[in-house]
Scaffold this motif. Sequence first.
Motif, short mmCIF file in Angstrom:
data_model
loop_
_atom_site.label_atom_id
_atom_site.label_comp_id
_atom_site.label_asym_id
_atom_site.label_seq_id
_atom_site.Cartn_x
_atom_site.Cartn_y
_atom_site.Cartn_z
N GLY A 43 -55.88 45.99 -66.96
CA GLY A 43 -54.86 44.96 -66.92
C GLY A 43 -55.34 43.66 -67.52
N PRO A 44 -54.48 42.64 -67.50
CA PRO A 44 -54.80 41.37 -68.15
C PRO A 44 -55.96 40.66 -67.45
CG PRO A 44 -52.80 41.17 -66.85
CD PRO A 44 -53.15 42.63 -66.88
N PRO A 45 -56.66 39.79 -68.19
CA PRO A 45 -57.76 39.04 -67.57
C PRO A 45 -57.22 37.96 -66.64
CG PRO A 45 -57.35 38.25 -69.79
CD PRO A 45 -56.46 39.45 -69.59
N GLU A 46 -58.10 37.42 -65.83
CA GLU A 46 -57.75 36.21 -65.09
C GLU A 46 -57.69 35.06 -66.08
OE1 GLU A 46 -59.38 35.73 -60.84
OE2 GLU A 46 -61.01 36.71 -61.95
N VAL A 47 -56.72 34.19 -65.90
CA VAL A 47 -56.56 33.04 -66.79
C VAL A 47 -56.58 31.77 -65.95
CG1 VAL A 47 -55.12 31.92 -68.52
CG2 VAL A 47 -55.18 34.42 -68.39
N PHE A 48 -57.43 30.83 -66.35
CA PHE A 48 -57.58 29.57 -65.64
C PHE A 48 -57.08 28.43 -66.53
CE2 PHE A 48 -60.80 32.50 -64.11
CZ PHE A 48 -60.55 32.50 -62.74
N LEU A 49 -56.11 27.67 -66.00
CA LEU A 49 -55.46 26.63 -66.79
C LEU A 49 -55.86 25.25 -66.29
CD1 LEU A 49 -51.84 28.10 -66.93
CD2 LEU A 49 -53.73 28.48 -68.53
N SER A 50 -55.98 24.32 -67.23
CA SER A 50 -56.23 22.94 -66.85
C SER A 50 -54.95 22.34 -66.29
CB SER A 50 -56.68 22.13 -68.06
OG SER A 50 -55.62 21.99 -68.98
N PRO A 51 -55.08 21.27 -65.49
CA PRO A 51 -53.87 20.61 -64.98
C PRO A 51 -53.14 19.83 -66.07
CG PRO A 51 -55.84 19.42 -64.30
CD PRO A 51 -56.32 20.68 -64.94
N ARG A 52 -53.76 19.67 -67.24
CA ARG A 52 -53.09 19.00 -68.36
C ARG A 52 -51.92 19.88 -68.82
NH1 ARG A 52 -55.72 15.07 -71.36
NH2 ARG A 52 -54.66 14.43 -73.27
N GLY A 53 -50.73 19.30 -68.92
CA GLY A 53 -49.53 20.10 -69.14
C GLY A 53 -49.12 20.73 -67.83
N ALA A 54 -49.04 19.91 -66.77
CA ALA A 54 -48.90 20.41 -65.41
C ALA A 54 -47.66 21.27 -65.21
CB ALA A 54 -48.88 19.22 -64.43
N ARG A 55 -46.53 20.88 -65.79
CA ARG A 55 -45.30 21.63 -65.56
C ARG A 55 -45.41 23.04 -66.14
NH1 ARG A 55 -39.70 19.00 -67.38
NH2 ARG A 55 -40.37 17.58 -65.72
N THR A 56 -45.92 23.14 -67.38
CA THR A 56 -46.07 24.46 -68.00
C THR A 56 -47.09 25.29 -67.25
OG1 THR A 56 -45.51 23.54 -70.17
CG2 THR A 56 -46.66 25.65 -70.14
N ALA A 57 -48.20 24.67 -66.87
CA ALA A 57 -49.24 25.40 -66.14
C ALA A 57 -48.71 25.95 -64.82
CB ALA A 57 -50.44 24.48 -65.90
#
Length: 277
Positions: A43-57
């Motif tokens: 399955g897909p990898p774990e993805v870690f997002l920055s808080p920059r672009g909070a709404r999209t994240a």
Amino acid sequence: MEADTVKRIGIIGVGEIGRAIVMGLCDGAEGTNGAEAASGADGPPEVFLSPRGARTAAELSERYEGVRVCADNQQVVDRSEIVLIAVRGQDRHEALADLRVADDKIVVNVMAGVGNDDLRRTLATDAPLVRAIPLPAIRERRSVTVTYPSHPVVDSLFEGLGGALPVADEAAFNVFSALTGTLTTHYAYLAALTSWAGHHGIAPDDADRYIRGLFQGVGRSLSDQTRSLHQLAADHETPNGSNERIRTTWFTPANSEALNKALDDLLDLLSDLRGRP
């Protein structure tokens, strides 16, 4: 790190391209060659997002189980094996200030006009740095991504997202980067056609529907790599017909030269920006 064992990917700067990459990693298009390379057999990898672009994240973390929004950019780096930096070039110093990147990480630089030497000075790391040009169609795993320098893990990642095109040097990379600057011109051209039809009494919705259908057909024909672009054009023309008339009266040598100059100017700008702070 083996290409098929990457399980943790971080993205700093979650704008349109960041969103498209997450979607490509987490769902993509069924049946696309290489999909397993991007998502892995489990399955897909774990993805870690920055808080920059909070709404999209936040939207992506709610949509996909394996996507998480981190407290800050340092947490993104610490939790990830590959880190994609997708902030706007002019914001990079603020966004990446005091970021500590261990040498065993892999950093993918998707900032237009920011060379790897510049990024290495900013990050002060010996980690491998790879430039890449992912495009919005990567969300459907249908976008070829140019990379420099070639790196087996990064190239494998993008191969699973539609294809990787490693290039020999940064000069070649900048040529491909300049070509991406023509994308919205194509949309504007289609919008101009619909406006022209409207001026001649066609309802806007009807003109829009027809133009979309017309050029979606053109897009599908591009998948036929047995014919060159020149051959595709010739195959769609009748001698002295309508297509030939528009091509020869509108796309004149002067028009072509203006396009070449615009691309040359953009290439000069991209080349000049490589080491600029």
